[in-house]
Design an enzyme around this catalytic site. Structure first.
Site, PDB file in Angstrom:
ATOM      1  N   HIS A 105       0.618  -1.052   0.008  1.00 55.22           N
ATOM      2  CA  HIS A 105       0.110  -0.144  -0.109  1.00 55.22           C
ATOM      3  C   HIS A 105       0.881   1.268   0.008  1.00 55.22           C
ATOM      4  O   HIS A 105       0.609   2.373  -0.711  1.00 55.22           O
ATOM      5  CB  HIS A 105      -0.867  -0.106   1.193  1.00 55.22           C
ATOM      6  CG  HIS A 105      -1.637   1.290   1.471  1.00 55.22           C
ATOM      7  ND1 HIS A 105      -1.355   2.014   2.364  1.00 55.22           N
ATOM      8  CD2 HIS A 105      -2.597   1.649   0.726  1.00 55.22           C
ATOM      9  CE1 HIS A 105      -2.297   3.121   2.448  1.00 55.22           C
ATOM     10  NE2 HIS A 105      -3.079   2.949   1.322  1.00 55.22           N
TER      11      HIS A 105
ATOM     12  N   GLU B 182       2.322   1.840  -3.421  1.00 53.98           N
ATOM     13  CA  GLU B 182       1.191   2.468  -4.405  1.00 53.98           C
ATOM     14  C   GLU B 182       1.185   4.070  -4.174  1.00 53.98           C
ATOM     15  O   GLU B 182       1.004   4.500  -5.213  1.00 53.98           O
ATOM     16  CB  GLU B 182      -0.112   1.954  -3.915  1.00 53.98           C
ATOM     17  CG  GLU B 182      -1.425   2.504  -4.806  1.00 53.98           C
ATOM     18  CD  GLU B 182      -2.596   2.605  -3.776  1.00 53.98           C
ATOM     19  OE1 GLU B 182      -3.060   3.818  -3.737  1.00 53.98           O
ATOM     20  OE2 GLU B 182      -2.725   1.683  -2.838  1.00 53.98           O
ATOM     21  N   HIS B 183       1.155   4.434  -2.910  1.00 54.29           N
ATOM     22  CA  HIS B 183       1.133   5.866  -2.708  1.00 54.29           C
ATOM     23  C   HIS B 183       2.173   6.403  -3.297  1.00 54.29           C
ATOM     24  O   HIS B 183       2.088   7.485  -4.038  1.00 54.29           O
ATOM     25  CB  HIS B 183       1.256   6.216  -1.304  1.00 54.29           C
ATOM     26  CG  HIS B 183      -0.163   6.223  -0.403  1.00 54.29           C
ATOM     27  ND1 HIS B 183      -0.772   7.418   0.032  1.00 54.29           N
ATOM     28  CD2 HIS B 183      -1.129   5.176  -0.651  1.00 54.29           C
ATOM     29  CE1 HIS B 183      -2.118   6.908   0.578  1.00 54.29           C
ATOM     30  NE2 HIS B 183      -2.180   5.821   0.130  1.00 54.29           N
TER      31      HIS B 183
ATOM     32  N   GLU C  46      -3.902   7.769   7.869  1.00 53.13           N
ATOM     33  CA  GLU C  46      -4.871   7.122   7.251  1.00 53.13           C
ATOM     34  C   GLU C  46      -5.218   5.933   7.973  1.00 53.13           C
ATOM     35  O   GLU C  46      -6.394   5.300   7.986  1.00 53.13           O
ATOM     36  CB  GLU C  46      -4.177   6.585   5.815  1.00 53.13           C
ATOM     37  CG  GLU C  46      -5.594   5.909   4.857  1.00 53.13           C
ATOM     38  CD  GLU C  46      -4.837   5.680   3.440  1.00 53.13           C
ATOM     39  OE1 GLU C  46      -5.158   4.621   3.010  1.00 53.13           O
ATOM     40  OE2 GLU C  46      -3.836   6.230   3.036  1.00 53.13           O
TER      41      GLU C  46
END
Length: 427
Positions: free
Chosen positions: A68, A71-72, A143
């Site tokens: 994840h 991906e950012h 997040e």
């Protein structure tokens, strides 16, 4: 270059599968008369892939949440942010990381070539530094805390944690604040070089596109990759659940529940089993089902009630959930209904309704370019075929679906997760 036309006489549709010299598999699904186009560029790499080896080498372990995190970071480059580039073409871009894959996508009605060029360029051009990686830790940390405050998210992961002993599917996709603190630029490059190999990826494009148009951009931008064997390492996972019940108090007005039935990891394999399972779950728990009506009449569910098959590498479960004033009673009614269904058998009329509904919904989904591209990507990673799945639905018999029922939904191997309102006097 190998270009294969894949046709379905049943639904009068076709698409193309291209084995590109770079190692990438490309699917192109032209839709005549459509103004929009949708592209998704994905890799078989998600949050569960934290232990792996390459070409039978030593096992590599990386921090939870790194897929994840990557991906950012991939949207950034020395030349700026990919979203800024997309703003100039008018495309709507996004990305997501799931348990087993990471995908980058865009939709547009014009300047498709330019948008596809951006997609293929930035995904193949990683740029990580110690400074940029450190900057992202605070953003993703926030997040993670936000998801910790989301009751729907917590009820699901509480269930997974009490269903799975060892499989990393029980770990939050974004990791933890502690695990992401271990991520470095070097580790990001390490996982990128393993999993973002074009032989491990897929590009799916649908809508107002042609094979020639896609290949014109792909031939120019795709960087050939040497094929490697990636072996993902998962600890042995028992069939049995960890705990049958878990609850958490939360700031909600009504309790939320997830009832998960743990299945064997290879329970659903291939187009036929997938089709038969989808028909089974529809006749069991859709809004037209007897179970749904009974739950509703007993005031045990509302319109938030849902069900899904939740499966991937090394894990599989069937999940029912939603809001309920009395989640334990709702769970017991679901289990009792399953037991009686197994004892009495599937009603032929209910089977026919479910079969026609699944078939109709699936064929109707071919009118949506984003759905088409996402299905093609999902099926590619699972080794399935979109048109074969449709044929299996059309050809399914009540005996086929009964076989699925006989080997699924063990009422003695399920976990109920409940998020309930905070009691008076507590914070």
């Amino acid at each position: 270059m190998d270009i294969k036309e894949i046709k379905s006489e049943r639904v009068a549709e076709k698409y193309y599968k291209i084995n590109h010299p770079s190692g990438l598999t490309i699917y192109v699904y032209p839709k005549e008369g459509y103004n929009s186009a949708y592209a998704i560029f994905g890799t078989r790499y998600g949050s569960i892939n934290t232990k792996f080896s390459v070409d039978d080498g030593e096992t590599i372990t990386v921090p939870d949440g790194i897929a994840h995190y990557l991906e950012h970071k991939l949207f950034e480059s020395e030349d700026g942010d990919a979203f800024v580039r997309y703003a100039k073409t008018g495309a709507n871009a996004n990305a997501y990381t799931s348990f087993e894959k990471t995908c980058y996508l865009f939709s547009c009605t014009e300047k498709f070539d330019e948008s596809l060029e951006i997609l293929l360029d930035f995904v193949q051009s990683p740029y990580f530094t110690a400074q940029t990686v450190a900057k992202e830790q605070g953003i993703i940390g926030q997040e993670i805390k936000m998801y910790d405050d989301a009751p729907d998210w917590r009820v699901m992961f509480n269930m997974l944690e009490n269903m799975y002993h060892n499989h990393p599917v029980k770990i939050d996709i974004a990791g933890t604040v502690e695990s992401i603190a271990e991520i470095t630029a070097e580790k990001l490059y390490e996982v990128y070089n393993v999993f973002y190999n074009l032989n491990n990826m897929v590009l799916c494009v649908s809508g107002n596109v042609t094979v020639d148009k896609v290949l014109k951009t792909a031939d120019r931008l795709l960087k050939p990759s040497e094929k490697h064997t990636i072996h993902n390492v998962f600890e042995n996972e028992p069939y049995e659940i960890v705990n049958p019940y878990v609850e958490q108090e939360f700031s909600v007005s009504m309790p939320i529940f997830n009832l998960g039935f743990k299945e064997k990891a290879d329970c659903v394999k291939g187009d036929a089993q997938a089709a038969h399972t989808d028909i089974l779950l529809f006749l069991l728990a859709s809004e037209t089902s007897e179970l749904y009506r009974k739950l509703l009449d007993a005031n045990l569910i509302n319109s938030s009630f849902s069900y899904e098959l939740f499966d991937g590498p090394g894990y599989c479960s069937v999940i029912f959930g939603g809001e309920s004033r009395e989640p334990q009673k709702a769970a017991e009614m679901i289990k009792d209904y399953i037991v009686k269904l197994k004892e009495n058998g599937i009603d032929k009329e209910e089977f026919e309704i479910a079969k026609k509904s699944i078939y109709g919904d699936t064929v109707a989904s071919l009118n949506s370019v984003d759905t088409i591209s996402n299905i093609l990507a999902d099926y590619h990673f699972k080794g399935n075929n979109m048109f074969d799945y449709i044929d299996e639905i059309a050809n399914a018999t009540i005996e086929d679906v009964t076989k699925r029922l006989d080997c699924m939904l063990d009422v003695n191997n399920c976990t109920l997760s409940v998020v309930k309102p905070i009691q008076d006097g507590e914070k």
